[in-house]
Design a protein around this motif. Structure first.
Motif, PDB file in Angstrom:
ATOM      1  N   MET A 175      20.416  -4.069  -2.229  1.00  0.00           N
ATOM      2  CA  MET A 175      21.663  -3.480  -1.736  1.00  0.00           C
ATOM      3  C   MET A 175      21.543  -1.980  -1.536  1.00  0.00           C
ATOM      4  SD  MET A 175      23.331  -6.203  -1.498  1.00  0.00           S
ATOM      5  CE  MET A 175      24.939  -5.523  -1.075  1.00  0.00           C
ATOM      6  N   PHE A 176      20.595  -1.355  -2.256  1.00  0.00           N
ATOM      7  CA  PHE A 176      20.397   0.089  -2.161  1.00  0.00           C
ATOM      8  C   PHE A 176      18.902   0.378  -2.165  1.00  0.00           C
ATOM      9  CE2 PHE A 176      23.929  -0.982  -5.007  1.00  0.00           C
ATOM     10  CZ  PHE A 176      25.020  -0.501  -4.275  1.00  0.00           C
ATOM     11  N   ASP A 177      18.522   1.548  -1.714  1.00  0.00           N
ATOM     12  CA  ASP A 177      17.138   1.995  -1.844  1.00  0.00           C
ATOM     13  C   ASP A 177      16.848   2.273  -3.317  1.00  0.00           C
ATOM     14  OD1 ASP A 177      16.906   1.836   0.861  1.00  0.00           O
ATOM     15  OD2 ASP A 177      16.973   3.994   1.226  1.00  0.00           O
ATOM     16  N   PHE A 178      15.644   1.900  -3.750  1.00  0.00           N
ATOM     17  CA  PHE A 178      15.206   2.197  -5.117  1.00  0.00           C
ATOM     18  C   PHE A 178      13.811   2.779  -5.058  1.00  0.00           C
ATOM     19  CE2 PHE A 178      12.812   0.756  -8.920  1.00  0.00           C
ATOM     20  CZ  PHE A 178      13.469   1.529  -9.867  1.00  0.00           C
ATOM     21  N   GLY A 191      18.374  -3.956   2.203  1.00  0.00           N
ATOM     22  CA  GLY A 191      18.243  -5.025   3.180  1.00  0.00           C
ATOM     23  C   GLY A 191      17.004  -5.880   2.989  1.00  0.00           C
ATOM     24  N   GLU A 192      16.032  -5.419   2.208  1.00  0.00           N
ATOM     25  CA  GLU A 192      14.815  -6.199   1.982  1.00  0.00           C
ATOM     26  C   GLU A 192      15.101  -7.411   1.098  1.00  0.00           C
ATOM     27  OE1 GLU A 192      10.905  -3.383   2.223  1.00  0.00           O
ATOM     28  OE2 GLU A 192      12.050  -3.318   0.358  1.00  0.00           O
ATOM     29  N   VAL A 193      14.359  -8.495   1.344  1.00  0.00           N
ATOM     30  CA  VAL A 193      14.447  -9.687   0.516  1.00  0.00           C
ATOM     31  C   VAL A 193      13.291  -9.667  -0.486  1.00  0.00           C
ATOM     32  CG1 VAL A 193      14.337 -12.204   0.458  1.00  0.00           C
ATOM     33  CG2 VAL A 193      15.612 -11.051   2.278  1.00  0.00           C
ATOM     34  N   GLU A 206      11.419  -8.900 -12.232  1.00  0.00           N
ATOM     35  CA  GLU A 206      10.112  -8.715 -11.614  1.00  0.00           C
ATOM     36  C   GLU A 206      10.063  -9.557 -10.342  1.00  0.00           C
ATOM     37  OE1 GLU A 206       5.397  -8.659 -12.839  1.00  0.00           O
ATOM     38  OE2 GLU A 206       6.669 -10.226 -13.691  1.00  0.00           O
ATOM     39  N   GLY A 207       9.542  -8.976  -9.282  1.00  0.00           N
ATOM     40  CA  GLY A 207       9.487  -9.694  -8.016  1.00  0.00           C
ATOM     41  C   GLY A 207       8.425  -9.140  -7.095  1.00  0.00           C
ATOM     42  N   THR A 208       8.367  -9.681  -5.900  1.00  0.00           N
ATOM     43  CA  THR A 208       7.363  -9.254  -4.932  1.00  0.00           C
ATOM     44  C   THR A 208       8.001  -9.047  -3.568  1.00  0.00           C
ATOM     45  OG1 THR A 208       5.244  -9.854  -3.912  1.00  0.00           O
ATOM     46  CG2 THR A 208       6.734 -11.654  -4.422  1.00  0.00           C
ATOM     47  N   VAL A 209       7.548  -8.023  -2.874  1.00  0.00           N
ATOM     48  CA  VAL A 209       7.999  -7.724  -1.521  1.00  0.00           C
ATOM     49  C   VAL A 209       6.886  -6.938  -0.825  1.00  0.00           C
ATOM     50  CG1 VAL A 209       9.148  -5.536  -2.157  1.00  0.00           C
ATOM     51  CG2 VAL A 209       9.905  -6.787  -0.143  1.00  0.00           C
ATOM     52  N   ARG A 210       6.653  -7.243   0.440  1.00  0.00           N
ATOM     53  CA  ARG A 210       5.603  -6.570   1.217  1.00  0.00           C
ATOM     54  C   ARG A 210       4.250  -6.628   0.492  1.00  0.00           C
ATOM     55  NH1 ARG A 210       9.546  -2.763   0.968  1.00  0.00           N
ATOM     56  NH2 ARG A 210       8.156  -1.299  -0.082  1.00  0.00           N
ATOM     57  N   ASP A 211       3.932  -7.777  -0.070  1.00  0.00           N
ATOM     58  CA  ASP A 211       2.650  -7.997  -0.761  1.00  0.00           C
ATOM     59  C   ASP A 211       2.461  -7.096  -1.971  1.00  0.00           C
ATOM     60  OD1 ASP A 211       1.838  -9.989   1.030  1.00  0.00           O
ATOM     61  OD2 ASP A 211       1.088  -8.489   2.448  1.00  0.00           O
ATOM     62  N   ARG A 212       3.541  -6.563  -2.502  1.00  0.00           N
ATOM     63  CA  ARG A 212       3.473  -5.762  -3.722  1.00  0.00           C
ATOM     64  C   ARG A 212       4.358  -6.401  -4.782  1.00  0.00           C
ATOM     65  NH1 ARG A 212       5.802  -1.508  -3.797  1.00  0.00           N
ATOM     66  NH2 ARG A 212       6.992  -1.620  -1.856  1.00  0.00           N
ATOM     67  N   THR A 213       3.929  -6.283  -6.033  1.00  0.00           N
ATOM     68  CA  THR A 213       4.663  -6.872  -7.159  1.00  0.00           C
ATOM     69  C   THR A 213       5.009  -5.786  -8.159  1.00  0.00           C
ATOM     70  OG1 THR A 213       3.542  -8.993  -6.906  1.00  0.00           O
ATOM     71  CG2 THR A 213       4.564  -8.558  -9.033  1.00  0.00           C
ATOM     72  N   GLY A 214       6.205  -5.856  -8.720  1.00  0.00           N
ATOM     73  CA  GLY A 214       6.613  -4.878  -9.716  1.00  0.00           C
ATOM     74  C   GLY A 214       7.983  -5.221 -10.261  1.00  0.00           C
ATOM     75  N   ILE A 215       8.504  -4.338 -11.089  1.00  0.00           N
ATOM     76  CA  ILE A 215       9.814  -4.555 -11.692  1.00  0.00           C
ATOM     77  C   ILE A 215      10.829  -3.622 -11.051  1.00  0.00           C
ATOM     78  CG2 ILE A 215       8.812  -5.354 -13.860  1.00  0.00           C
ATOM     79  CD1 ILE A 215       9.387  -2.610 -15.050  1.00  0.00           C
ATOM     80  N   PHE A 216      12.107  -4.021 -11.092  1.00  0.00           N
ATOM     81  CA  PHE A 216      13.169  -3.237 -10.469  1.00  0.00           C
ATOM     82  C   PHE A 216      14.485  -3.562 -11.172  1.00  0.00           C
ATOM     83  CE2 PHE A 216      12.499  -7.181  -8.242  1.00  0.00           C
ATOM     84  CZ  PHE A 216      13.772  -7.724  -8.127  1.00  0.00           C
TER      85      PHE A 216
END
Length: 356
Positions: A175-178, A191-193, A206-216
């Motif tokens: 919902m927001f940039d992080f 807007g990213e899924v 913890e999740g993955t987006v654009r072939d990168r994994t991390g926590i948010f």
């Protein structure tokens, strides 16, 4: 005949317990992101009973083992009841890239472990030796990544990349940039899924987006499809029946930055056990990276609520002891350290009830 030699000759190897280790080989190294980035050695151990298993050890654990053995068996110490010649442990290295240092230590550590496990049986039966090579619950729950030194050189490994099923995978929308503040965190754009892997605690995923994994942080996203119930709690039961963090989860450190009347709160997630006592220099380096400030001081609150400045490892020990003693009275996530850090500017003495 000397007593140590006599003991070894009279010992029957066949009568030793089957869980006594007889060989150990470094299979790989793995990068870990704790209070600082470090490398641990993945070691394949074979015991007398024929079983093989993996353990994960840092260099400082080798050093602690060696120092304990020196106190008990070195001919130079007055505490030695029996003595023997211990193998040479590779020394500390203070300069260079950590990965290269770890790689260069592998053959030396292999030699060290081979000679260590060839010592008299009374050494092999020492608790410090057996516990070092014992596969703990934490060891058994870790999943090795490559074990490249155990892989035959002719073997080819084919990696198949699969795309996540957009309709069935747990996912969320940013919902927001992080902006990530550390290597463990995942930067997001609105807007990213994000495809969800697991819940770290009540506030982080913890999740993955654009072939990168991390926590948010959970507060930055809208859940489209939640994680399964077993993965969404972020908690599990320990062997004592109490609630505890799941295997492989991160531990979170609550820290505060005091600047005048403003206080900024930050949760920093690290791959360290809650029982770990960090080094003062490691925490100082981590806080400088988190808050992007150099001239800072570390502090903790005493039971009376006053800030106490931390100056060395002994102060860290006091902070950890106080945190564990009074931490049970404070409700916090199961994977959060019982002690907290308060970061101030080094020149700001106004935060203390008494002057230095």
């Amino acid at each position: 005949m000397s007593l140590p030699r006599q003991l070894r000759d009279e010992s029957d190897f066949d009568q030793l317990p089957n869980d006594v280790p007889i060989s150990a080989t470094v299979a790989d190294i793995e990068e870990k992101k704790g209070f600082i980035v470090y490398y641990q050695f993945v070691i394949e151990v074979k015991n007398k009973g024929g079983s093989k298993y993996l353990i994960y050890r840092r260099y400082r654990q080798f050093l602690t083992l060696h120092q304990s053995l020196e106190l008990k068996f070195s001919p130079e110490t007055q505490m030695a009841t029996y003595s023997c010649t211990l193998p040479t442990l590779p020394g500390k290295v203070f300069m260079g890239k950590k990965q290269e240092i770890a790689e260069n230590r592998i053959p030396e550590l292999n030699t060290y472990m081979k000679k260590l496990l060839s010592l008299p049986t009374y050494v092999l039966l020492e608790d410090v030796v057996r516990m070092f090579f014992y596969q703990s619950e934490s060891d058994s729950q870790q999943i090795p990544r490559t074990l490249r030194r155990l892989r035959p050189p002719t073997r080819r490994v084919k990696t198949v990349k699969t795309k996540p099923d957009l309709l069935s995978s747990p996912r969320a929308e940013a919902m927001f940039d992080f902006s990530a503040t550390g290597k463990l965190e995942l930067s997001l754009r609105a807007g990213e899924v994000i495809f969800l892997l697991r819940r770290v605690n009540a506030d982080w995923l913890e999740g993955t987006v654009r072939d990168r994994t991390g926590i948010f942080p959970l507060s930055f996203v809208k859940i489209i499809k939640p994680l399964p119930e077993s993965d969404s709690e972020g908690e599990g039961k320990t062997s004592s029946g109490k609630m505890g963090p799941p295997a492989g989860s991160y531990s979170c450190l609550r820290c505060y930055l005091h600047q005048g009347q403003d206080i900024e709160t930050r949760d920093v997630c690290v791959e360290e056990e809650l029982s770990t006592q960090p080094a003062y220099s490691d925490l100082l380096t981590l806080m400088r990276e988190v808050f992007k400030l150099e001239d800072i001081a570390l502090n903790y609150r005493d039971p009376e609520g006053d800030l106490v400045r931390i100056l060395d490892d002994e102060d860290i020990e006091l902070m950890v002891v106080e945190g564990r003693r009074h931490g049970s009275a404070v409700k916090r996530p199961v994977n959060q350290f019982p002690w907290q850090l308060h970061v101030t500017l080094a020149s700001d003495l106004s935060v203390y009830s008494t002057e230095f």
